[in-house]
Design an enzyme around this catalytic site. Structure first.
Site, PDB file in Angstrom:
ATOM      1  N   ASN A   5      21.540  -7.888  37.343  1.00 19.32           N
ATOM      2  CA  ASN A   5      22.571  -8.093  36.310  1.00 19.32           C
ATOM      3  C   ASN A   5      22.218  -7.390  34.998  1.00 19.32           C
ATOM      4  O   ASN A   5      23.092  -6.936  34.287  1.00 19.32           O
ATOM      5  CB  ASN A   5      22.852  -9.582  36.094  1.00 19.32           C
ATOM      6  CG  ASN A   5      21.689 -10.312  35.472  1.00 19.32           C
ATOM      7  OD1 ASN A   5      20.540 -10.119  35.865  1.00 19.32           O
ATOM      8  ND2 ASN A   5      21.967 -11.142  34.497  1.00 19.32           N
ATOM      9  N   GLU A  55      11.305 -16.119  34.606  1.00 21.51           N
ATOM     10  CA  GLU A  55      12.578 -16.311  33.907  1.00 21.51           C
ATOM     11  C   GLU A  55      13.655 -16.455  34.968  1.00 21.51           C
ATOM     12  O   GLU A  55      13.977 -15.482  35.651  1.00 21.51           O
ATOM     13  CB  GLU A  55      12.880 -15.110  33.005  1.00 21.51           C
ATOM     14  CG  GLU A  55      11.998 -15.052  31.777  1.00 21.51           C
ATOM     15  CD  GLU A  55      12.156 -16.263  30.874  1.00 21.51           C
ATOM     16  OE1 GLU A  55      13.192 -16.956  30.963  1.00 21.51           O
ATOM     17  OE2 GLU A  55      11.236 -16.520  30.088  1.00 21.51           O
ATOM     18  N   CYS A  76      22.482 -14.656  32.631  1.00 20.03           N
ATOM     19  CA  CYS A  76      21.772 -15.931  32.822  1.00 20.03           C
ATOM     20  C   CYS A  76      22.124 -16.913  31.724  1.00 20.03           C
ATOM     21  O   CYS A  76      22.228 -18.104  31.959  1.00 20.03           O
ATOM     22  CB  CYS A  76      20.272 -15.694  32.890  1.00 20.03           C
ATOM     23  SG  CYS A  76      19.620 -14.831  31.455  1.00 20.03           S
ATOM     24  N   GLU A 111       8.571 -14.876  25.525  1.00 22.14           N
ATOM     25  CA  GLU A 111       8.303 -14.965  24.100  1.00 22.14           C
ATOM     26  C   GLU A 111       8.923 -13.777  23.402  1.00 22.14           C
ATOM     27  O   GLU A 111       9.200 -12.758  24.009  1.00 22.14           O
ATOM     28  CB  GLU A 111       6.810 -15.006  23.830  1.00 22.14           C
ATOM     29  CG  GLU A 111       6.251 -16.409  23.994  1.00 22.14           C
ATOM     30  CD  GLU A 111       4.821 -16.489  23.546  1.00 22.14           C
ATOM     31  OE1 GLU A 111       4.600 -16.382  22.333  1.00 22.14           O
ATOM     32  OE2 GLU A 111       3.942 -16.645  24.393  1.00 22.14           O
TER      33      GLU A 111
HETATM   34  P1  NAD Z   1      17.354 -12.647  42.944  1.00 28.24           P
HETATM   35  O1  NAD Z   1      16.437 -13.783  42.760  1.00 28.24           O
HETATM   36  O2  NAD Z   1      18.173 -12.605  44.166  1.00 28.24           O
HETATM   37  O3  NAD Z   1      16.573 -11.255  42.896  1.00 28.24           O
HETATM   38  C1  NAD Z   1      15.751 -10.902  41.814  1.00 28.24           C
HETATM   39  C2  NAD Z   1      14.723  -9.883  42.302  1.00 28.24           C
HETATM   40  O4  NAD Z   1      13.871 -10.505  43.256  1.00 28.24           O
HETATM   41  C3  NAD Z   1      15.347  -8.677  42.982  1.00 28.24           C
HETATM   42  O5  NAD Z   1      14.616  -7.521  42.653  1.00 28.24           O
HETATM   43  C4  NAD Z   1      15.170  -9.014  44.457  1.00 28.24           C
HETATM   44  O6  NAD Z   1      15.138  -7.881  45.309  1.00 28.24           O
HETATM   45  C5  NAD Z   1      13.821  -9.717  44.437  1.00 28.24           C
HETATM   46  N1  NAD Z   1      13.578 -10.595  45.603  1.00 28.24           N
HETATM   47  C6  NAD Z   1      14.504 -11.182  46.387  1.00 28.24           C
HETATM   48  N2  NAD Z   1      13.887 -11.917  47.341  1.00 28.24           N
HETATM   49  C7  NAD Z   1      12.559 -11.810  47.140  1.00 28.24           C
HETATM   50  C8  NAD Z   1      11.412 -12.337  47.781  1.00 28.24           C
HETATM   51  N3  NAD Z   1      11.508 -13.132  48.854  1.00 28.24           N
HETATM   52  N4  NAD Z   1      10.191 -12.022  47.292  1.00 28.24           N
HETATM   53  C9  NAD Z   1      10.066 -11.231  46.202  1.00 28.24           C
HETATM   54  N5  NAD Z   1      11.127 -10.681  45.559  1.00 28.24           N
HETATM   55  C10 NAD Z   1      12.367 -10.974  46.012  1.00 28.24           C
HETATM   56  O7  NAD Z   1      18.278 -12.611  41.624  1.00 28.24           O
HETATM   57  P2  NAD Z   1      19.485 -11.628  41.330  1.00 28.24           P
HETATM   58  O8  NAD Z   1      20.638 -12.046  42.185  1.00 28.24           O
HETATM   59  O9  NAD Z   1      19.032 -10.220  41.351  1.00 28.24           O
HETATM   60  O10 NAD Z   1      19.796 -11.976  39.800  1.00 28.24           O
HETATM   61  C11 NAD Z   1      20.582 -13.046  39.403  1.00 28.24           C
HETATM   62  C12 NAD Z   1      19.720 -14.242  39.059  1.00 28.24           C
HETATM   63  O11 NAD Z   1      18.773 -13.892  38.049  1.00 28.24           O
HETATM   64  C13 NAD Z   1      20.504 -15.389  38.464  1.00 28.24           C
HETATM   65  O12 NAD Z   1      20.000 -16.587  38.985  1.00 28.24           O
HETATM   66  C14 NAD Z   1      20.228 -15.302  36.967  1.00 28.24           C
HETATM   67  O13 NAD Z   1      20.372 -16.485  36.251  1.00 28.24           O
HETATM   68  C15 NAD Z   1      18.797 -14.855  37.003  1.00 28.24           C
HETATM   69  N6  NAD Z   1      18.440 -14.243  35.722  1.00 28.24           N
HETATM   70  C16 NAD Z   1      17.624 -14.922  34.860  1.00 28.24           C
HETATM   71  C17 NAD Z   1      17.329 -14.392  33.606  1.00 28.24           C
HETATM   72  C18 NAD Z   1      16.444 -15.106  32.612  1.00 28.24           C
HETATM   73  O14 NAD Z   1      15.988 -14.479  31.665  1.00 28.24           O
HETATM   74  N7  NAD Z   1      16.205 -16.392  32.791  1.00 28.24           N
HETATM   75  C19 NAD Z   1      17.866 -13.147  33.251  1.00 28.24           C
HETATM   76  C20 NAD Z   1      18.690 -12.491  34.161  1.00 28.24           C
HETATM   77  C21 NAD Z   1      18.962 -13.034  35.401  1.00 28.24           C
END
Ligand code: NAD
Length: 459
Positions: free
Chosen positions: A131, A228, A263, A442
């Protein structure tokens, strides 16, 4: 194996193609990163700061092209995409400025001088989501390489091209092996990074579910985690809220920025029952002014969703709301009705009639729809706002700042905003999420602390 990266606003455009890494590829990258660490970790803070500054200058010169590429692979409107990249470059510059002073040892005790020194940990894995793949990668890899670590970055496969292009520019200023990118499936590349004992720290941004999996795997080799995770932010509109044009515009932006794929977007809107009709009316008018289309078109105020799984998830959620008898008010305008089906476009919607047990309230919808939920009193509003495993952000909309401050103390979130939501005026100030939204974030150069070990030296 190669994967096409398709423009989410125009399925016929292949924006680029990326090679999907295998476990053997990751093995080779880790080897390279570990080797580079030996010399990179011995460089001075001044040297690393100068390289960051040079890289930032080149990125700035490439800003327009990077922004266009980012819009074409991610879908965000041009201005939103530009802000993301601009902030990423600015962060590099801030860290380059602060690094030399931050790196100096701190004297802890004058009777027996004890020096607290900082030392790079080793190979750091950065795993980022689709995202906001540029900013959320920069926020983690810049402090990591600045402090003398080497990095293996795994961006999400839906949206890796802009960060790849940034890496190509940055790597003109860094020795081989310091900043590496591997693209591939989470279950292969991500899990290899989470289990390999050469990786000393993992900076992850993504869903809570994936974060949990990475922590399980990474705990076997006692890695340091930076997590995060997901969110389901509540906004509380109190009986005395000023719902003027500016307030409603801010609220709309906090709900629909990046088509809700943020997020820290408002994902549940609790409103005092005496103000519900007024809020629904004003928000409906604001949503109606939204123009949905290709992010490169100047008229567009909201782009498409980024990818098919997310599009399907949000579309199913809307269908489910309708099946459950909820009212779905669909608003906004299609920029180009003729090509509407050629992108992951969705009009923004307001959902009425939902209760705490409905999926639209419980889940992180990550799309352009918002449930409006009336409440009778503050106690009820706080209890319902906190009724979630997440704790990223919250906001209180009221004419009374003291009341907002009082309520902030009871809302379970990493940061609470008064009459705005999610972002501080200084875009580099941040606070970590709490509960299952993670920990560690942070602001500015304070993030550097996460990427080092501190050891004491006594005279
Ligand atoms: P996701 O958890 O599906 O994927 C994130 C990353 O993890 C990707 O690069 C993905 O390929 C990798 N991944 C997936 N499965 C994995 C595994 N088994 N082992 C290691 N890596 C793996 O998330 P997404 O759909 O890409 O992003 C959306 C999510 O991210 C939402 O939940 C959103 O709230 C969160 N997000 C949080 C923040 C924050 O700062 N708190 C910021 C942006 C997005």
């Amino acid at each position: 194996m190669f994967q096409d990266i398709i423009n989410p606003a125009n399925f016929s455009e292949v924006v680029g193609q990326v090679a999907m890494a295998s476990e053997t590829d990751v093995e080779a990258v880790l080897e390279r990163a570990q080797l580079a660490f030996k010399t990179w970790s011995r460089t001075t803070a001044e040297d690393r700061a100068a390289r960051l500054r040079d890289a930032a200058r080149d990125l700035r010169n490439a800003l327009a092209g990077l922004t266009r590429l980012f819009v074409r692979e991610n879908g965000k409107p041009f201005r939103e995409a530009q802000i993301d990249i601009h902030r990423s470059i600015e962060l590099m510059e801030i860290i380059a400025t602060d690094l030399p002073d931050w790196s100096k040892p701190v004297v802890l005790d004058s009777h027996q001088p004890v020096y607290a020194h900082k030392r790079a940990r080793g190979v750091t894995a950065v795993i980022s989501p689709w995202n906001s793949p540029v900013l959320l990668s920069f926020k983690r890899f810049v402090p990591a390489i600045a402090t003398g670590n080497t990095v293996v970055l795994k961006p999400a496969t839906h949206c890796p091209l802009t960060i790849l292009e940034c890496a190509r520019i940055i790597n003109n200023h860094f020795p081989a092996g310091v900043f590496n990118i591997v693209i591939g499936r989470g279950e292969i590349v991500g899990e290899k990074l989470a289990t390999d004992d050469r990786v000393r720290a993992i900076a992850f941004t993504g869903s809570t579910e994936t974060g949990r999996r990475i922590m399980e795997l990474g705990s076997r080799t006692i890695k340091k985690f930076f997590m995060e995770l997901g969110g389901n932010d509540p906004a509380l509109v109190l009986d005395d809220a000023n719902l003027d044009h500016e307030a409603v515009a801010k609220m709309t932006h906090a709900i629909l920025r990046a088509a809700g794929q943020v997020c820290i977007a408002i994902k549940r809107l609790y409103v005092h029952q005496t103000r519900c009709d007024e809020l629904v009316g004003k928000l409906s008018q604001a949503f109606d002014r939204v123009v949905v289309g290709d992010g490169l078109a100047s008229e567009t105020t909201m782009g498409p969703l980024n990818n098919k799984p997310q599009f399907d998830f949000v579309t199913d959620l809307v269908d489910q709301c309708k099946k459950e008898g909820l009212t779905v008010l669909t608003k906004g305008r299609k920029l180009d009705p003729k090509t509407w089906d050629q992108g992951f476009f969705l009009l923004p919607s307001i959902v009425l009639g939902a209760g705490e047990s409905h999926e639209i309230v419980r889940c992180e919808q990550f799309g352009p729809l918002i449930p409006i939920l009336p409440f009778a009193d503050e106690e009820e509003a706080v209890a319902r706002a906190n009724n979630t495993p997440y704790g990223l952000r919250a906001s209180v909309w009221t004419a009374d700042g003291d009341r907002a401050h009082r309520l902030a103390d009871r809302l379970e979130a990493g940061a609470v905003f008064w009459n705005s939501h999610g972002i501080f005026r200084d875009l580099h100030i941040e606070f970590p999420g709490i509960k299952q939204s993670g920990f560690s974030r942070e602001s500015r150069s304070a993030a550097l602390n996460h990427y080092v070990d501190t050891y004491g030296f006594a005279q």
